[in-house]
Design an enzyme around this catalytic site. Structure first.
Site, PDB file in Angstrom:
ATOM      1  N   HIS A 170      34.932  39.209  44.779  1.00  0.00           N
ATOM      2  CA  HIS A 170      35.154  38.014  44.420  1.00  0.00           C
ATOM      3  C   HIS A 170      35.892  37.368  45.069  1.00  0.00           C
ATOM      4  O   HIS A 170      37.491  37.917  44.851  1.00  0.00           O
ATOM      5  CB  HIS A 170      34.764  37.677  42.874  1.00  0.00           C
ATOM      6  CG  HIS A 170      34.472  36.307  42.417  1.00  0.00           C
ATOM      7  ND1 HIS A 170      33.295  35.993  41.856  1.00  0.00           N
ATOM      8  CD2 HIS A 170      35.051  35.164  42.596  1.00  0.00           C
ATOM      9  CE1 HIS A 170      33.240  35.180  41.254  1.00  0.00           C
ATOM     10  NE2 HIS A 170      34.155  34.025  41.820  1.00  0.00           N
ATOM     11  N   HIS A 175      30.634  34.162  43.596  1.00  0.00           N
ATOM     12  CA  HIS A 175      30.677  36.179  43.826  1.00  0.00           C
ATOM     13  C   HIS A 175      30.365  36.535  45.416  1.00  0.00           C
ATOM     14  O   HIS A 175      31.444  37.482  46.007  1.00  0.00           O
ATOM     15  CB  HIS A 175      30.059  36.553  42.961  1.00  0.00           C
ATOM     16  CG  HIS A 175      29.840  37.992  43.212  1.00  0.00           C
ATOM     17  ND1 HIS A 175      31.154  38.719  42.469  1.00  0.00           N
ATOM     18  CD2 HIS A 175      29.721  39.387  44.189  1.00  0.00           C
ATOM     19  CE1 HIS A 175      31.299  39.387  42.151  1.00  0.00           C
ATOM     20  NE2 HIS A 175      30.559  40.381  43.654  1.00  0.00           N
ATOM     21  N   SER A 191      40.768  44.402  44.393  1.00  0.00           N
ATOM     22  CA  SER A 191      39.902  45.062  43.669  1.00  0.00           C
ATOM     23  C   SER A 191      38.773  44.881  43.677  1.00  0.00           C
ATOM     24  O   SER A 191      37.374  44.998  42.709  1.00  0.00           O
ATOM     25  CB  SER A 191      40.311  45.401  42.955  1.00  0.00           C
ATOM     26  OG  SER A 191      41.122  44.073  42.069  1.00  0.00           O
ATOM     27  N   CYS A 217      31.287  41.790  37.515  1.00  0.00           N
ATOM     28  CA  CYS A 217      32.390  41.248  37.630  1.00  0.00           C
ATOM     29  C   CYS A 217      33.526  40.667  36.793  1.00  0.00           C
ATOM     30  O   CYS A 217      32.737  39.827  35.938  1.00  0.00           O
ATOM     31  CB  CYS A 217      31.622  40.286  39.319  1.00  0.00           C
ATOM     32  SG  CYS A 217      33.089  39.459  40.129  1.00  0.00           S
ATOM     33  N   CYS A 267      33.320  36.605  37.997  1.00  0.00           N
ATOM     34  CA  CYS A 267      32.489  35.694  37.924  1.00  0.00           C
ATOM     35  C   CYS A 267      32.501  34.619  36.460  1.00  0.00           C
ATOM     36  O   CYS A 267      32.635  35.411  35.911  1.00  0.00           O
ATOM     37  CB  CYS A 267      30.944  36.512  37.853  1.00  0.00           C
ATOM     38  SG  CYS A 267      30.336  36.634  39.590  1.00  0.00           S
ATOM     39  N   GLN A 277      45.753  35.272  44.373  1.00  0.00           N
ATOM     40  CA  GLN A 277      46.483  35.543  43.289  1.00  0.00           C
ATOM     41  C   GLN A 277      48.167  34.413  43.793  1.00  0.00           C
ATOM     42  O   GLN A 277      48.482  34.393  45.122  1.00  0.00           O
ATOM     43  CB  GLN A 277      47.334  36.433  44.024  1.00  0.00           C
ATOM     44  CG  GLN A 277      46.596  38.275  43.092  1.00  0.00           C
ATOM     45  CD  GLN A 277      46.580  39.018  42.507  1.00  0.00           C
ATOM     46  OE1 GLN A 277      47.722  39.381  41.725  1.00  0.00           O
ATOM     47  NE2 GLN A 277      46.208  40.223  43.314  1.00  0.00           N
TER      48      GLN A 277
HETATM   49  P1  H2U Z   1      43.252  42.221  43.902  1.00  0.00           P
HETATM   50  O1  H2U Z   1      43.671  40.718  44.933  1.00  0.00           O
HETATM   51  O2  H2U Z   1      44.190  42.563  44.835  1.00  0.00           O
HETATM   52  O3  H2U Z   1      41.974  41.985  43.688  1.00  0.00           O
HETATM   53  O4  H2U Z   1      43.662  41.818  42.703  1.00  0.00           O
HETATM   54  C1  H2U Z   1      43.382  40.824  41.885  1.00  0.00           C
HETATM   55  C2  H2U Z   1      43.469  41.032  40.979  1.00  0.00           C
HETATM   56  O5  H2U Z   1      43.318  40.644  38.752  1.00  0.00           O
HETATM   57  C3  H2U Z   1      44.962  42.002  40.508  1.00  0.00           C
HETATM   58  O6  H2U Z   1      45.312  41.534  39.955  1.00  0.00           O
HETATM   59  C4  H2U Z   1      43.708  41.501  37.898  1.00  0.00           C
HETATM   60  C5  H2U Z   1      44.009  42.435  38.513  1.00  0.00           C
HETATM   61  O7  H2U Z   1      45.829  42.784  37.921  1.00  0.00           O
HETATM   62  N1  H2U Z   1      42.669  41.761  36.991  1.00  0.00           N
HETATM   63  C6  H2U Z   1      42.770  40.664  35.472  1.00  0.00           C
HETATM   64  O8  H2U Z   1      44.049  39.333  35.658  1.00  0.00           O
HETATM   65  N2  H2U Z   1      42.016  40.759  35.023  1.00  0.00           N
HETATM   66  C7  H2U Z   1      40.926  41.798  34.796  1.00  0.00           C
HETATM   67  O9  H2U Z   1      40.286  41.632  34.779  1.00  0.00           O
HETATM   68  C8  H2U Z   1      40.835  42.672  36.266  1.00  0.00           C
HETATM   69  C9  H2U Z   1      41.569  42.544  37.106  1.00  0.00           C
HETATM   70 ZN    ZN Z   2      32.262  37.696  40.624  1.00  0.00          ZN
END
Ligand code: H2U
Ligand code: ZN
Length: 362
Positions: free
Chosen positions: A177, A126, A174, A52, A55, A181
């Site tokens: 966990h 998580h 995506s 993850c 995490c 945002q």
């Molecule tokens: P969700 O809340 O829709 O799952 O989006 C998670 C965000 O995490 C997404 O905007 C960011 C993605 O750009 N992300 C990172 O900043 N770093 C990462 O390593 C993977 C995802």
């Molecule tokens: Zn996690």
């Protein structure tokens, strides 16, 4: 009480916050009460997942490594939708000024937008969603959102701080966990801008706040209330579009998360846990939704019209696997619902606030 016709006859209801109507078809709605409730197998996530990217101690995209965090954890989104002003070539010299073509005036309007996107992990765990975290842990989440609103909103070019949570795969989230945002932008986005226009107009006409007035009436009537505590009420709005939509409203006319007193912050954490426990208990599944706060812009205006609230937009309709689609007439005409907001509220009100995962343990 609701006129009987509104629980039986097709009608439309007005959303005074957005100026939009929703079509309600209660005569079609006998089904949800009778519908088979399908249970999804529990997710059984591990407390820590080595794959993850949220995490503690794990690597994210672009090689950044999360610290061994023990409370909430905030980081700049590695794939931000928005860039800092110095990275955005201004289309017109200043934010908020549309770069209009001289002859086409308005037909090809565009504006440069600058902003900051962050991710807020709720806790190192998580596997624990908001209703499964302790009161103290959710208070830390509220404090983090508040601090972020203050910090991002104090930057000169930021006019609006949008805090939101996308939960569940059906909402395009995506990663399981638990996280939210924050997108802070150089312009006020559409949804809060629409609401602010209507709040301002109401204030001008009535010399009072639309949400203060609405909340008072809803608390008197009671039929759309889901749950409440000393400082917040959660209700299914009269004009709800999504089957189990909830609006969470601060009792006091506070404009922003940053205006809440300490006891109000604790109340907010408490009611977030109550709402999400009820949601999960509805179909005994981790309930997907998009939610977010609407608060005062961080521009130079006083914004006495703004009243802190949150919207929950969950897609599920009849079971863990039957969702509502906003397609066809809803995309081309207007949103429509079968289940009345009053029935949805009664259904949510009848549920326990003890999370089902806890009640099956005992
Ligand atoms: P969700 O809340 O829709 O799952 O989006 C998670 C965000 O995490 C997404 O905007 C960011 C993605 O750009 N992300 C990172 O900043 N770093 C990462 O390593 C993977 C995802
Ligand atoms: Zn996690």
């Amino acid at each position: 009480m609701l006129p009987e016709s509104l629980s039986e006859t097709p009608h439309r209801r007005y959303n005074p916050l957005t100026g939009e109507w929703v079509l309600v078809s209660p005569h079609r709605a006998k089904r949800p009460w009778l519908g088979q409730v399908e249970k999804m197998p529990p997710l059984n996530l591990p407390a820590y997942d080595p794959t993850c990217y949220l995490c503690p101690g794990n690597s994210r995209a672009a090689g950044k490594v999360n610290p061994a965090y023990t409370s909430t954890y905030v980081f700049d989104n590695d794939f931000p939708a928005l860039l800092l002003p110095q990275s955005v070539s201004s289309l017109s010299g200043s934010w908020g000024q549309p770069d209009l073509g001289s002859q086409e005036e308005g037909l090809f309007a565009a504006q440069a937008v600058a902003g900051i996107c962050r991710v807020v992990c709720f806790s190192p765990r998580h596997d624990l969603t908001l209703p499964e975290l302790s009161q103290a842990q959710v208070e830390a989440v509220v404090q983090t959102w508040t601090d972020q609103t203050r910090e991002l909103g104090s930057q000169d070019f930021i006019q609006y701080v949008q805090v939101f949570e996308n939960k569940g795969e059906t909402m395009g989230c995506s990663n399981p966990h638990p996280h939210s945002q924050i997108w802070a932008t150089s312009q006020i986005p559409n949804e809060p801008a629409k609401e602010i226009a209507h709040l301002l107009e109401y204030q001008r006409q009535h010399q009072s706040c639309l949400l203060c007035d609405y909340l008072r009436l809803e608390r008197e009537r009671g039929e759309r209330i889901v749950t409440s505590n000393q400082h917040f009420t959660a209700l299914v709005p009269f004009w709800a579009v999504w089957p189990f939509e909830i609006m969470l409203v601060a009792h006091r006319h506070a404009a922003s998360l940053t205006d809440l007193h300490e006891d109000e912050q604790a109340s907010l954490a408490d009611i977030l846990r109550r709402i999400t426990a009820r949601y999960d208990n509805l179909f005994e599944v981790s309930f997907p939704y998009s939610m977010g706060f609407h608060q005062a812009p961080t521009d130079d205006l006083p914004h006495t019209e703004c009243h802190l609230h949150a919207h929950y937009y969950p897609p599920l309709l009849r079971s863990a696997t039957v969702r509502k689609f906003m397609v066809g007439y809803e995309m081309l005409g207007m949103p429509q619902r079968d289940l009345t907001p009053e029935t949805a509220a009664a259904r949510l009100r009848s549920l326990s606030e003890t999370h089902y995962s806890q009640s099956t343990l005992s």
